[in-house]
Scaffold this motif. Structure first.
Motif, PDB file in Angstrom:
ATOM      1  N   ALA A 194       5.783  -5.074   0.991  1.00  0.00           N
ATOM      2  CA  ALA A 194       4.393  -4.572   1.206  1.00  0.00           C
ATOM      3  C   ALA A 194       3.099  -4.914   0.463  1.00  0.00           C
ATOM      4  O   ALA A 194       1.685  -4.619   1.113  1.00  0.00           O
ATOM      5  N   ASP A 195       3.100  -5.540  -0.502  1.00  0.00           N
ATOM      6  CA  ASP A 195       1.812  -5.836  -1.370  1.00  0.00           C
ATOM      7  C   ASP A 195       1.134  -6.833   0.127  1.00  0.00           C
ATOM      8  O   ASP A 195       0.437  -7.377  -0.360  1.00  0.00           O
ATOM      9  N   ASN A 196       1.716  -7.429   0.594  1.00  0.00           N
ATOM     10  CA  ASN A 196       1.392  -8.461   2.115  1.00  0.00           C
ATOM     11  C   ASN A 196       0.433  -7.920   2.704  1.00  0.00           C
ATOM     12  O   ASN A 196      -0.217  -8.468   3.318  1.00  0.00           O
ATOM     13  N   PHE A 197       0.693  -6.177   3.035  1.00  0.00           N
ATOM     14  CA  PHE A 197      -0.423  -5.566   4.112  1.00  0.00           C
ATOM     15  C   PHE A 197      -1.541  -4.707   2.992  1.00  0.00           C
ATOM     16  O   PHE A 197      -2.054  -3.803   4.082  1.00  0.00           O
ATOM     17  N   ARG A 198      -1.892  -4.985   2.152  1.00  0.00           N
ATOM     18  CA  ARG A 198      -2.412  -4.252   1.675  1.00  0.00           C
ATOM     19  C   ARG A 198      -4.734  -4.696   1.846  1.00  0.00           C
ATOM     20  O   ARG A 198      -4.487  -5.541   2.064  1.00  0.00           O
TER      21      ARG A 198
END
Length: 93
Positions: A89-93
């Motif tokens: 999910a860190d890829n979409f922050r």
């Protein structure tokens, strides 16, 4: 007197496993600087002892070999393993 370096091989960035990382290696320190060959421009020298790497199962075995052969040695501590915890999910922050 020849000087040796005893170390554990760090994990290669291209490998995912931790195989053969527990082995200790002994390699000789170079005694003199390499010289540039005037014809080819390559670096080189007459000392081939720094090309030899000997592996040992334990640090004590490597130290015992260096002392038996009369080498001065220094132990390089193994690099600290750094964990980089990531979430998808860190890829979409």
């Amino acid at each position: 007197m020849k000087t040796a370096r005893i170390f554990q091989r760090p994990k290669n960035s291209m490998q995912s496993g931790r195989s053969r990382l527990d082995v200790w290696m002994l390699e000789m320190e170079p005694t003199k600087a390499e010289e540039a060959d005037p014809l080819t421009g390559w670096n080189g020298g007459g000392d081939v002892s720094n090309q030899v790497r000997i592996t040992f199962p334990t640090l004590e075995a490597a130290k015992a070999h260096a002392e038996r052969e009369g080498y001065a040695y220094h132990v390089v501590p193994a690099p600290e393993r750094k964990l980089k915890l990531q979430a998808y999910a860190d890829n979409f922050r």
